[in-house]
Motif scaffolding. Structure first.
Motif, short mmCIF file in Angstrom:
data_model
loop_
_atom_site.label_atom_id
_atom_site.label_comp_id
_atom_site.label_asym_id
_atom_site.label_seq_id
_atom_site.Cartn_x
_atom_site.Cartn_y
_atom_site.Cartn_z
N ARG A 1 0.84 -1.03 0.10
CA ARG A 1 0.10 -0.02 0.16
C ARG A 1 0.75 1.16 0.06
O ARG A 1 1.99 1.11 0.14
N GLU A 2 0.23 2.33 -0.38
CA GLU A 2 0.84 3.72 -0.25
C GLU A 2 1.45 3.87 1.27
O GLU A 2 1.07 3.44 2.42
N LEU A 3 2.90 4.58 1.15
CA LEU A 3 3.16 4.90 2.47
C LEU A 3 2.22 5.65 3.34
O LEU A 3 1.60 6.51 3.07
N CYS A 4 2.44 5.30 4.54
CA CYS A 4 1.66 5.99 5.79
C CYS A 4 1.91 7.27 5.87
O CYS A 4 0.82 8.07 6.31
N CYS A 5 3.01 7.63 5.81
CA CYS A 5 3.55 9.14 6.16
C CYS A 5 3.05 9.91 5.06
O CYS A 5 2.97 11.19 5.13
N SER A 6 2.82 9.44 3.69
CA SER A 6 2.42 10.31 2.66
C SER A 6 1.02 10.32 2.44
O SER A 6 0.54 10.88 1.53
N THR A 7 0.16 9.53 3.12
CA THR A 7 -1.37 9.51 2.95
C THR A 7 -1.94 9.96 4.13
O THR A 7 -2.77 10.84 4.21
N TRP A 8 -1.79 9.56 5.32
CA TRP A 8 -2.52 10.03 6.74
C TRP A 8 -1.83 10.38 7.82
O TRP A 8 -2.15 10.91 8.76
N LEU A 9 -0.74 9.84 8.05
CA LEU A 9 0.26 9.87 9.02
C LEU A 9 0.89 11.45 9.01
O LEU A 9 1.59 11.70 8.24
N THR A 10 0.82 12.10 10.21
CA THR A 10 1.27 13.28 10.21
C THR A 10 2.46 13.79 11.23
O THR A 10 3.01 14.59 11.13
N ASP A 11 2.10 12.95 12.29
CA ASP A 11 3.20 13.02 13.52
C ASP A 11 4.06 11.74 13.48
O ASP A 11 3.84 10.62 13.31
N PHE A 12 5.48 11.89 13.65
CA PHE A 12 6.40 11.02 13.43
C PHE A 12 6.89 10.60 14.86
O PHE A 12 7.78 11.29 15.38
N ARG A 13 6.76 9.49 15.44
CA ARG A 13 7.18 9.23 16.70
C ARG A 13 8.31 8.31 16.36
O ARG A 13 8.32 7.42 15.53
N SER A 14 9.38 8.53 17.58
CA SER A 14 10.55 7.54 17.60
C SER A 14 10.34 6.15 17.67
O SER A 14 9.51 5.49 18.50
N VAL A 15 11.04 5.27 16.62
CA VAL A 15 10.61 3.76 16.72
C VAL A 15 12.22 3.27 17.14
O VAL A 15 13.26 3.69 16.61
N SER A 16 12.20 2.33 18.08
CA SER A 16 13.42 1.62 18.49
C SER A 16 13.53 0.20 18.27
O SER A 16 12.32 -0.20 17.65
N THR A 17 14.38 -0.46 18.10
CA THR A 17 14.65 -1.87 17.91
C THR A 17 13.83 -2.56 19.11
O THR A 17 13.45 -3.79 18.95
N SER A 18 13.87 -2.19 20.08
CA SER A 18 13.08 -2.93 21.11
C SER A 18 11.70 -3.11 20.76
O SER A 18 11.20 -4.22 21.05
N ALA A 19 10.98 -2.27 19.79
CA ALA A 19 9.47 -2.72 19.14
C ALA A 19 9.55 -4.21 18.70
O ALA A 19 8.90 -4.63 18.71
N ALA A 20 10.94 -4.14 17.75
CA ALA A 20 10.84 -5.35 17.09
C ALA A 20 11.08 -6.58 18.03
O ALA A 20 10.62 -7.56 17.77
N ARG A 21 12.12 -6.33 19.19
CA ARG A 21 12.29 -7.42 20.04
C ARG A 21 11.05 -7.92 20.71
O ARG A 21 10.72 -8.80 20.81
N TYR A 22 9.99 -6.96 21.29
CA TYR A 22 8.85 -7.27 21.94
C TYR A 22 7.81 -8.13 21.01
O TYR A 22 7.29 -8.89 21.55
N GLN A 23 7.96 -7.89 19.66
CA GLN A 23 7.10 -8.53 18.69
C GLN A 23 7.83 -9.79 18.11
O GLN A 23 7.06 -10.22 17.00
N GLN A 24 8.94 -10.16 18.66
CA GLN A 24 9.52 -11.56 18.15
C GLN A 24 9.94 -11.30 16.97
O GLN A 24 9.93 -12.41 15.90
N LEU A 25 10.35 -10.31 16.36
CA LEU A 25 10.77 -10.34 14.76
C LEU A 25 12.14 -10.16 14.83
O LEU A 25 13.07 -9.76 15.65
#
Length: 390
Positions: A217-241
């Motif tokens: 799909r089209e990028l979220c930032c170019s369609t509806w996302l207006t604020d950019f929150r910080s993303v860390s690698t711990s988010a991937a670890r918690y989701q077992q990625l």
């Protein structure tokens, strides 16, 4: 995703789709707003809110005062105050919803940021605006050539002309600080207009240029996302990625914003799980966690030295063993707690009638090579049988 085919025509409608404000490639209705108060009238004695929201190129929005009491509705092309001259944009929101948006974004009505609307755009304004928009791609290519010739470590990603074509804003990305004083002089000499350089981040660049994500799909930032929150690698670890940067990075080269979407749900489910670095002590040996299934609520442990044999436990059972270890109570083995899976054959809720679920049911059956060879050999060995048949 911006498209050049959707520039406005003589009547202010998009050229590409030739409709009243919608577009097949979703550039005309980028960050659109549904006015759910449009069919409701104001109470008696209440004046309509005199501010409107105006959208410019690539979803850039600002609030403007309607001091002239113009009758404006969503989709109208207006000429707004700018410094210097005037800009041209499209009204994206009117009425009481503008008051709510200004309150949400903490913008005061008396603020200096809130400029005023001059008039509804005339045909001359639209012609100048359309001509300036048509020059942007050529100027962007020429600007990149000049930046390369000057050996500047920067990338010019987008150009936006003001509505009256008196100023051009160059958006660029750079890792380090760039001395572009000579660059501005050459730009002003080459393009004969006022130049403004504006540095943006990699996420903002992806939002302006658009693209297709790994989800298709089209990028979220170019369609509806207006604020950019910080993303860390711990988010991937918690989701077992798996911590593979090629899979976790988006079009901007940073971690994908969608890693934060389901993070709260995972964190809520992990509250009932023991920490994976805690070992289980039994009489048979020490067990180490190998894998967890968050939503099914299972953990797999293996004894030290017997890494190929895994034992499946529930989160509740693992917590009981950990609590018993803290109290120094003896635990025989994990086999006493292991979950026994009872695999039941899933019966389909339909009957296969004449092989209707087979994709090759209409293909002609092919004879095997061995059958054909045997048939030829028989004909060679028994020529009399073939003559008798004739």
């Amino acid at each position: 995703m911006a498209c050049s085919s959707c520039s406005t025509g003589e009547d202010g409608k998009p050229k590409g789709c030739k409709s009243n404000g919608t577009c097949g490639t979703d550039s005309c209705n980028k960050l659109t707003v549904f006015d759910w108060l449009s069919n409701m009238s104001l109470p008696n004695g209440v004046e309509p809110f005199n501010c409107v929201e105006v959208r410019f190129k690539n979803g850039r929005k600002h609030f403007f005062k309607n001091n002239e009491n113009l009758t404006l509705s969503m989709g109208d092309v207006v000429a707004t105050e700018a410094s210097p001259g005037h800009d041209v944009g499209i009204v994206s929101l009117t009425g009481e919803l503008v008051r709510i948006q200004m309150k949400k974004k903490k913008v005061s009505i008396d603020s200096e940021e809130v400029l005023k609307i001059y008039r509804k755009a005339t045909q001359k304004d639209i012609d100048i605006w359309e001509e300036a928009r048509g020059r942007e791609e050529k100027i962007k290519t020429r600007a990149r050539e000049i930046a390369i010739r000057l050996n500047l470590s920067m990338k010019i990603s987008d150009i936006e002309f003001q509505g009256d074509a008196s100023k051009a804003t160059f958006y660029y990305t750079a890792d380090d600080r760039v001395d572009f004083r000579q660059l501005i002089k050459e730009f002003a000499r080459e393009f004969s207009t006022r130049i403004e350089m504006r540095q943006i981040g990699l996420r903002q660049e992806a939002a302006r240029l658009g693209g297709i994500g790994s989800c298709g799909r089209e990028l979220c930032c170019s369609t509806w996302l207006t604020d950019f929150r910080s993303v860390s690698t711990s988010a991937a670890r918690y989701q077992q990625l798996s911590l593979n940067p090629q899979k976790l990075a988006g079009q901007c080269g940073k971690l994908k914003c969608c890693l934060n979407y389901e993070l709260d749900t995972y964190l809520e489910c992990l509250k009932s799980f023991p920490k994976t670095d805690i070992k289980l002590y039994t009489k048979k040996g020490t067990a180490v966690c190998q894998k967890i299934d968050i939503f099914k609520g299972f953990l797999w442990y293996a004894y030290e030295g017997e890494w190929m044999t895994w034992h499946k436990l529930t989160a509740e059972q693992a917590n009981k063993i950990i609590a018993a270890n803290k109290k120094r109570e003896s635990i025989g083995s994990l086999e006493e707690f292991e979950v026994v899976l009872q695999m039941e054959e899933e019966k389909p809720d339909f009957n296969n009638v004449v092989g209707q679920d087979s994709l090759t049911r209409f293909d002609k059956p092919q004879q095997g090579k061995k059958k054909r060879r045997n048939k030829k050999r028989r004909k060679k060995n028994n020529p009399s049988s073939s003559n008798n048949a004739k």
